[in-house]
Design an enzyme around this catalytic site. Structure first.
Site, PDB file in Angstrom:
ATOM      1  N   ASP A  82      43.531  14.679  19.270  1.00  0.00           N
ATOM      2  CA  ASP A  82      43.155  15.320  18.024  1.00  0.00           C
ATOM      3  C   ASP A  82      42.876  14.229  16.973  1.00  0.00           C
ATOM      4  OD1 ASP A  82      43.158  17.233  15.858  1.00  0.00           O
ATOM      5  OD2 ASP A  82      45.252  16.662  15.496  1.00  0.00           O
ATOM      6  N   ARG A  83      42.079  14.580  15.955  1.00  0.00           N
ATOM      7  CA  ARG A  83      41.774  13.585  14.920  1.00  0.00           C
ATOM      8  C   ARG A  83      42.820  13.596  13.797  1.00  0.00           C
ATOM      9  NH1 ARG A  83      36.473  13.810  11.039  1.00  0.00           N
ATOM     10  NH2 ARG A  83      38.002  14.597   9.513  1.00  0.00           N
ATOM     11  N   ASP A  84      42.731  14.586  12.903  1.00  0.00           N
ATOM     12  CA  ASP A  84      43.529  14.552  11.666  1.00  0.00           C
ATOM     13  C   ASP A  84      45.016  14.772  11.948  1.00  0.00           C
ATOM     14  OD1 ASP A  84      41.189  14.292   9.952  1.00  0.00           O
ATOM     15  OD2 ASP A  84      40.759  16.366  10.492  1.00  0.00           O
ATOM     16  N   GLU A  86      46.750  12.444   7.970  1.00  0.00           N
ATOM     17  CA  GLU A  86      46.391  13.779   7.476  1.00  0.00           C
ATOM     18  C   GLU A  86      46.297  13.740   5.952  1.00  0.00           C
ATOM     19  OE1 GLU A  86      45.696  17.024   8.821  1.00  0.00           O
ATOM     20  OE2 GLU A  86      45.305  17.244   6.691  1.00  0.00           O
ATOM     21  N   VAL A  87      45.085  14.011   5.431  1.00  0.00           N
ATOM     22  CA  VAL A  87      44.903  13.994   3.973  1.00  0.00           C
ATOM     23  C   VAL A  87      44.216  15.270   3.498  1.00  0.00           C
ATOM     24  CG1 VAL A  87      44.820  11.472   3.766  1.00  0.00           C
ATOM     25  CG2 VAL A  87      42.692  12.745   4.164  1.00  0.00           C
ATOM     26  N   GLY A  88      44.184  16.308   4.329  1.00  0.00           N
ATOM     27  CA  GLY A  88      43.404  17.491   3.973  1.00  0.00           C
ATOM     28  C   GLY A  88      41.954  17.268   4.370  1.00  0.00           C
ATOM     29  N   TYR A  89      41.033  17.975   3.743  1.00  0.00           N
ATOM     30  CA  TYR A  89      39.628  17.843   4.135  1.00  0.00           C
ATOM     31  C   TYR A  89      39.123  16.449   3.787  1.00  0.00           C
ATOM     32  CZ  TYR A  89      39.336  22.624   5.565  1.00  0.00           C
ATOM     33  OH  TYR A  89      39.530  23.791   6.257  1.00  0.00           O
ATOM     34  N   ASN A 109      38.501  19.953  15.646  1.00  0.00           N
ATOM     35  CA  ASN A 109      37.895  21.061  14.893  1.00  0.00           C
ATOM     36  C   ASN A 109      37.605  20.565  13.492  1.00  0.00           C
ATOM     37  OD1 ASN A 109      38.372  22.847  17.014  1.00  0.00           O
ATOM     38  ND2 ASN A 109      40.022  23.956  15.981  1.00  0.00           N
ATOM     39  N   ARG A 130      35.901  25.830  19.639  1.00  0.00           N
ATOM     40  CA  ARG A 130      36.939  25.709  18.613  1.00  0.00           C
ATOM     41  C   ARG A 130      38.314  25.756  19.274  1.00  0.00           C
ATOM     42  NH1 ARG A 130      37.898  25.770  13.248  1.00  0.00           N
ATOM     43  NH2 ARG A 130      39.648  26.981  12.481  1.00  0.00           N
ATOM     44  N   LYS A 156      49.258  19.932  16.097  1.00  0.00           N
ATOM     45  CA  LYS A 156      49.403  21.376  15.892  1.00  0.00           C
ATOM     46  C   LYS A 156      49.592  22.063  17.236  1.00  0.00           C
ATOM     47  CE  LYS A 156      47.023  21.835  11.507  1.00  0.00           C
ATOM     48  NZ  LYS A 156      45.775  22.261  10.853  1.00  0.00           N
TER      49      LYS A 156
HETATM   50 MG   LIG Z   1      45.518  17.680  13.625  1.00  0.00          MG
HETATM   51 ZN   LIG Z   2      32.722  25.418  18.190  1.00  0.00          ZN
END
Ligand SMILES: [Mg+2]
Ligand SMILES: [Zn+2]
Length: 194
Positions: A9-11, A17-20, A52, A108, A135
């Site tokens: 996963d990325r964020d 993790e900084v939100g968008y 995502n 997704r 998550k």
């Molecule tokens: Mg994540």
């Molecule tokens: Zn998709």
């Protein structure tokens, strides 16, 4: 023969993790993560990012920014010696105003599309692979493709576990304090020294 891989996963997992992330200056690897990617590289295990990214669908930024931010993260990890072997993202969001994104897609998370596509593109075996994320939806993605699901306690991970862990229908295969613990588990499970 298809190879095992580690999907990431990325964020909150690769990056802080900084939100968008609405500007490339906001993306930064979590301390210590690039070294762990380098361990996977040295062992010949592909490291593949699956993320995502609904920010464009929500109208927060253009689609191109997602690709720029992903590329910047790959570059920052490379500067510290880690090579991300593949990048997949889902920009979709059912109900989005823009019809490009209002798609009931198969990619997704926790749906399996990104890992299925990577498996085709890179000759990977999801059933011998691992998915690491902060998550429970990341862990569910692992279960949906027959991979091992690792919850890492960076990003949202610790809160997810403490608030909701007891309600999960199936527990993660591994709860990893850090990416190092996650990679240790991968090596142990595959019987690799490193
Ligand atoms: Mg994540
Ligand atoms: Zn998709």
């Amino acid at each position: 023969m298809s190879r095992p891989a580690v999907f990431l996963d990325r964020d909150g997992c690769l990056s802080v993790e900084v939100g968008y992330v609405n500007h490339i200056s906001r993306i930064r690897p979590i301390d210590g993560v690039p070294e762990q990617i380098a361990r996977l590289n040295a062992a010949g295990i592909p490291a593949v990012m699956v993320t995502n990214q609904a920010g464009a669908a929500r109208g927060y930024f253009p689609l191109e920014l997602i690709e720029q931010v992903n590329a910047r993260l790959v570059e920052l990890i490379a500067e510290q010696g880690g090579r991300i072997d593949g990048v997949y993202y889902c920009p979709h969001l059912p109900g989005a105003k823009d019809p490009r994104f209002d798609v009931e897609c198969n990619c997704r998370k926790p749906r399996p599309g990104m890992i299925e596509q990577a498996a085709k593109d890179m000759d990977l075996d999801p059933k011998r692979s691992f998915m690491v994320g902060d998550k429970y939806s990341d862990v569910q993605l692992a279960f949906n493709v027959g991979a091992k699901g690792i919850l890492v306690l960076s990003g949202y991970g610790r809160g997810e576990l403490e608030l909701f862990g007891k309600d999960w229908p199936r527990q993660p295969d591994k709860i990893a304090e850090t990416m190092k613990d996650a990679v240790d588990y991968v090596f142990e499970t595959l019987g690799i020294d490193g």
